[in-house]
Design an enzyme around this catalytic site. Sequence first.
Site, PDB file in Angstrom:
ATOM      1  CE  LYS A  68       6.883   4.926   8.909  1.00 43.01           C
ATOM      2  NZ  LYS A  68       5.845   5.643   9.255  1.00 43.01           N
ATOM      3  CB  SER A 113      -0.996   0.031   1.301  1.00 44.75           C
ATOM      4  OG  SER A 113      -0.430  -0.068   2.240  1.00 44.75           O
ATOM      5  CB  THR A 145       0.985   3.928  14.254  1.00 37.32           C
ATOM      6  OG1 THR A 145       1.492   4.839  13.689  1.00 37.32           O
ATOM      7  CG2 THR A 145       0.859   2.677  13.994  1.00 37.32           C
ATOM      8  CE  LYS A 200       4.867   3.902  12.875  1.00 33.17           C
ATOM      9  NZ  LYS A 200       3.719   3.388  12.070  1.00 33.17           N
ATOM     10  CB  SER A 246      -3.035   1.812  12.871  1.00 37.29           C
ATOM     11  OG  SER A 246      -2.109   0.911  13.689  1.00 37.29           O
TER      12      SER A 246
END
Length: 345
Positions: free
Chosen positions: A115, A20, A258, A201, A264
């Site tokens: 990430k 995405s 998030t 996170k 999320s």
Amino acid sequence: MKPSEKAIDNLKIGVVGAGSWGTALANLLAAKGYGIDLWAYESEVIAQIEQERENKVFLPGILLDSTIKPTADIAVASGGKDLVLVVVPSHVMRETTAQMREHIPREAIIVTASKGIENATHLTMTGVLSQTLPHVPQEQLAVLSGPSFAREVAMGFPTAVTVAAKDLAVAALVQHVFATSSFRVYTNEDVLGVELGGAVKNVIAIATGVIDGLGLGLNTRAALITRGQTEIRRLGVALGAKPRTFTGLAGIGDLILTCTGTLSRNHTLGQKIGRGMKLNDILAEMRMVAEGVKTAQSVYNLSRKLGVEMPICHATYHILYDDLAPEVALQRLMTRELKYELDEE
């Protein structure tokens, strides 16, 4: 001629990873006039983009620019490019980018928007890139991060992110490549801090989802996010990152998004755990990756190695990997030794 010396409008750009986020960023760049070679792992994604100008698997409902050229050949997406954007799940970063080594010019700028922290080495994504692409100077490695759901970026919703590189001239070039009237890009030199904020996170977002899945209130959520931010900062400081980075877009900005956003994946996974589902059952029904699951393991082991206190991240790890009941984990967190609030740094 180095990319930094070229006219930005004439850069040859490849995107590796058609999830995405990779698809949304490829579409953003294509809309700016760049011809984009987009590497996808899934043959069905390639077929959908070619035939229907849509990535129905990972970004359904978004019409993609006709100049995006999907490919299964990583040499096409990375070879001879001035800038290569890598947006693959963190656990396949090493394997994927190793295949790019012989194709990428030494002068290329490599931007990662992935990430995570690698389990085996505890390296961030630029750390992995420095090993898989050793011929590319570290000053030409950059990271793009911040509060940015792919779907909202693809829909043109105003978004602000940061791009970090050791060389601010490289960061500024990437800034101008990606910036649009709805996608504002700031620069930063703290590569490690930006990467850690974006990675850890996700672990806190899982924990926040668990809290919400248990049906607890907004007090609980606010406390967890705030103390989670403290843990991220502690780890960053221990590794040499700048504390101020964690007050910015790649820190508190991405954490808030998030931990509270309905888009999320990590928060959604945590919610399901809080409602009683088992991790393996949740993962079996997910097509997209919730990075926080693997990152939780990296953070747990790394923080123990460094002696960094991260009780929320540790509790999340035990919930995910030791089947610790969320209610028990919460009780242990709330009854820990009472302490002074603020760290010295």
